[in-house]
Design a protein around this motif. Structure first.
Motif, short mmCIF file in Angstrom:
data_model
loop_
_atom_site.label_atom_id
_atom_site.label_comp_id
_atom_site.label_asym_id
_atom_site.label_seq_id
_atom_site.Cartn_x
_atom_site.Cartn_y
_atom_site.Cartn_z
N THR A 416 0.68 -1.20 -0.05
CA THR A 416 0.05 -0.11 -0.03
C THR A 416 0.65 1.17 -0.14
O THR A 416 0.20 2.35 -0.53
N ASP A 417 2.14 1.07 0.36
CA ASP A 417 2.97 2.40 0.32
C ASP A 417 3.54 2.34 -1.00
O ASP A 417 4.39 3.31 -1.41
N THR A 478 -8.54 -5.69 6.55
CA THR A 478 -9.17 -5.05 5.37
C THR A 478 -10.30 -6.06 4.86
O THR A 478 -11.06 -5.78 3.97
N ASP A 493 -0.12 -5.77 0.43
CA ASP A 493 -1.31 -5.52 1.13
C ASP A 493 -2.18 -4.54 0.14
O ASP A 493 -3.22 -4.10 0.79
N ALA A 494 -1.80 -4.26 -1.02
CA ALA A 494 -2.50 -3.38 -1.91
C ALA A 494 -3.74 -4.05 -2.17
O ALA A 494 -3.96 -5.48 -2.26
N GLN A 538 -5.56 4.67 -2.31
CA GLN A 538 -4.27 4.12 -1.90
C GLN A 538 -3.01 5.02 -2.78
O GLN A 538 -3.49 5.46 -3.60
#
Length: 635
Positions: A416-417, A478, A493-494, A538
């Protein structure tokens, strides 16, 4: 084929041309190069017409009257008080390995005039990989082009060691003169006499003679699709898709040396056999054209890996990702002659093999390819990673593809980053394909190969994979599956559309599948036109990114089939309706990929700027939507 901006593309029989508004070619590179192309090479890089020393204006810009024929109307310079002395009617046509041109000059004057026509011609024989806008440069030691003037025109002869390609240009009438210009181009000139209100004609033929292809021109690979007039937008999109797939059909060698016709991936970059693309295209078409699946399976069995070659990623039993015929592949300056860098083509091969049997009820193909199927299973268990890692995995290839699933652009498999995952990478959707492949191959083993012990073994492996997958990939915070596991076993985790493929493959139980299906229709995923590759908001999301925020028809097709499989009828209809509207806005042709902008903010779907058109699995998507909606084969 419709123009792209101020350009027009023509395609037929594995040959395509990209022309400007006046029918010319200037030798451009980058995201949309112009020229005449065959077998991964540009055989015509300049084709510039001038009349009386100046480039004529396009009174009627080039448009494609059919998919392989374009016309335009040109005029020399003139004014209101001194209008042009004549008008040029230009028709250009692409057939197998050939561009033909018919120029008709019509006099507008009541007295005789002489038209001086010049045509600047060049052939650079650039490999498609040289033309991409990626700042890569390839040495070509010893390469040279010899230009010969013939009785009818020109012969461009390119040689580099054992590589030999030619382009010939012939003209009727023959040129009055031919002269050199800077950079090796040639100018062919004519003095054409026009009586009062009369006309003169000029016929030109450009023939490409690629390395390794016989001079005899190939015939059209299959009859063109015809259909009764469509009465609704989905049917129109289906018919347009079949028409485009006919244009993209190429002839390759099958498993027993026979010629088979398969869908190439797309234009301009991918007019060749691709594993994943051809398999999914064939799967979408199964209810209507099962012969396409049979041909694709035969072609991929013929190129199945036999031994270990690290440079190309070849491994025993592995299904090829792409094949190339160009100069750079020949000299191994790119690894794509036969490149095996795909983690998913092998299980999809097994999925399609069983689906063909299931759809047709015919066992001959499954029997013929039994050993190829067993080798594909062996690859999944060994080099593919199931035995060692518990999942299908890939290592990023620094000389080929960093990511080896369908989202194969650099950075596509991200946290996610925005950080790219490091290998060995286990992407989520490939595990679903593996599960489905094992289950389906077990059914073939039991019903067709009469090997119940093998079937039992595959079912056991599949059940273990399904249990392990939910434990390792599901993210409780999530309530959604991880995009992948990285080399340290961490969840990537995206929130990504790949989760929808898990509904199609059946690796998720009904409850988790329904939760994923509902989540994919939330506004951060579903734009109103389509489900985005990454949920918006995101950090790595970008609506114009190739795989980090755009929306793909084939991705949505698999998701829609999965939604329908789990009884999520309203959700399936919503996605299908979005794409029906996209098709209606685009002359019923679905693009390879859309931008991720929301329908609420754009009155029309926004195109992705570098989309292939036509593109095979996008062309087949309307048929998958028809299946998902329970409408049958139609057509």
């Amino acid at each position: 084929m419709s123009p792209a901006g101020d350009r027009v593309q023509l395609v037929r029989d594995a040959t395509f041309a990209r022309l400007d508004a006046g029918g010319g070619i200037s030798g451009t590179r980058g995201t949309a190069p112009d020229g005449l192309f065959l077998r991964d090479a540009r055989h015509l890089s300049r084709w510039r017409l001038t009349v009386d020393g100046a480039e004529p204006s396009a009174l009627v810009p080039a448009t494609a009257d059919t998919d392989n024929t374009a016309t335009c109307v040109l005029t020399p310079q003139g004014t209101r008080d001194n209008p042009p002395a004549y008008t040029v009617f230009r028709e250009q046509r692409v057939t197998a390995g050939t561009l033909t041109e018919h120029l008709r000059l019509v006099s507008n004057r009541p007295s005789p005039v002489t038209a001086r026509v010049d045509l600047t011609v060049d052939a650079d024989f650039a490999d498609l990989f040289e033309l991409r806008a990626d700042d890569r440069h390839y040495a070509k030691p010893g390469a040279h082009i010899e230009i010969r003037r013939t009785a009818e025109g020109l012969d461009f002869d390119y040689r580099r060691e054992d590589w030999h390609s030619r382009t010939t240009v012939t003209a009727r009438p023959t040129p009055t003169a031919i002269k050199d210009v800077s950079g090796g181009a040639q100018i062919m000139s004519w003095e054409l006499e026009l009586a009062a209100h009369a006309e003169a004609e000029l016929h030109l033929t450009v023939r490409a003679h690629p390395h390794g292809m016989p001079d005899a021109a190939p015939t059209s690979p299959r009859p063109r699709h015809t259909a009764a007039p469509a009465t609704d937008d989905l049917t129109r999109a289906c018919e347009r898709g079949l028409h485009d797939l006919d244009l993209l059909t190429i002839t390759v060698t099958g498993v027993d040396g026979e010629e088979v016709q398969v869908p190439a991936a797309g234009i301009p970059w991918f007019l060749t056999l691709f594993g994943r693309d051809s398999l999914l295209t064939s799967y979408f078409l199964l209810p209507y054209r099962p012969e396409t699946a049979a041909a694709t399976l035969s072609a991929l069995a013929a190129t199945q890996g036999r031994s270990h070659h690290p440079d190309s990623g070849e491994q025993p039993g592995r299904i090829v990702h792409e094949t190339r015929h160009g100069e750079l592949a020949h000299f191994r300056q790119v690894p794509y002659g036969r490149y095996y860098g795909a983690v998913d083509a092998t299980p999809l091969f097994l999925v399609l093999l069983h689906a063909h049997y299931e759809t047709t009820g015919e066992s001959a193909l499954a029997l013929r390819l039994e050993q190829h199927a067993r080798r594909a299973v062996d690859w999944m268990l060994t080099d593919g990673g199931l035995d060692r890692h518990g999942y299908l995995v890939y290592e990023p290839d620094p000389n080929g593809l960093v990511n080896q699933n369908w989202k194969d652009s650099a950075g596509a498999i991200c946290f996610t980053d925005g950080t790219q995952a490091e290998g060995p990478i286990a992407v989520s959707e490939a595990q679903g394909y593996a599960y489905d492949a094992l289950q389906r191959t077990a059914q073939l083993a039991a019903a067709v190969w009469q090997d119940e012990d093998y079937a039992h073994r595959l079912r056991h492996i599949a059940a273990d994979l399904r249990t392990r997958f939910l434990n390792d990939f599901w993210m409780p915070t999530t309530d959604f599956p991880a995009l992948a596991l990285d080399g340290h076993g961490r969840q990537v985790d995206a929130l990504a559309s790949d989760a929808g493929h898990l509904l199609w493959s059946g690796i998720l139980d009904a409850e988790h599948a329904r939760r994923v299906g509902h989540r994919l229709l939330q506004p951060d995923f579903f734009s109103g036109w389509a489900i985005r590759t990454l949920a918006a908001d995101q950090k790595p999301y970008h609506p114009l990114s190739y795989h980090r925020g755009s929306a793909w028809p084939h991705d949505n097709a698999l998701i829609t089939l999965g939604l329908a499989r789990h009884g999520l009828t309203d959700e399936a209809h919503a996605v299908a309706q979005g794409f029906i509207e996209v098709a209606a806005h685009n002359n019923y042709r679905l693009p390879e990929v859309l931008a991720g902008y929301a329908k609420s903010t754009t009155p029309r779907p926004v195109p992705y700027p570098h989309s292939c058109s036509p593109q095979a699995w996008a062309a087949a998507t309307p048929w998958a939507l028809r299946t998902a909606l329970g409408l049958g084969a139609g057509g």
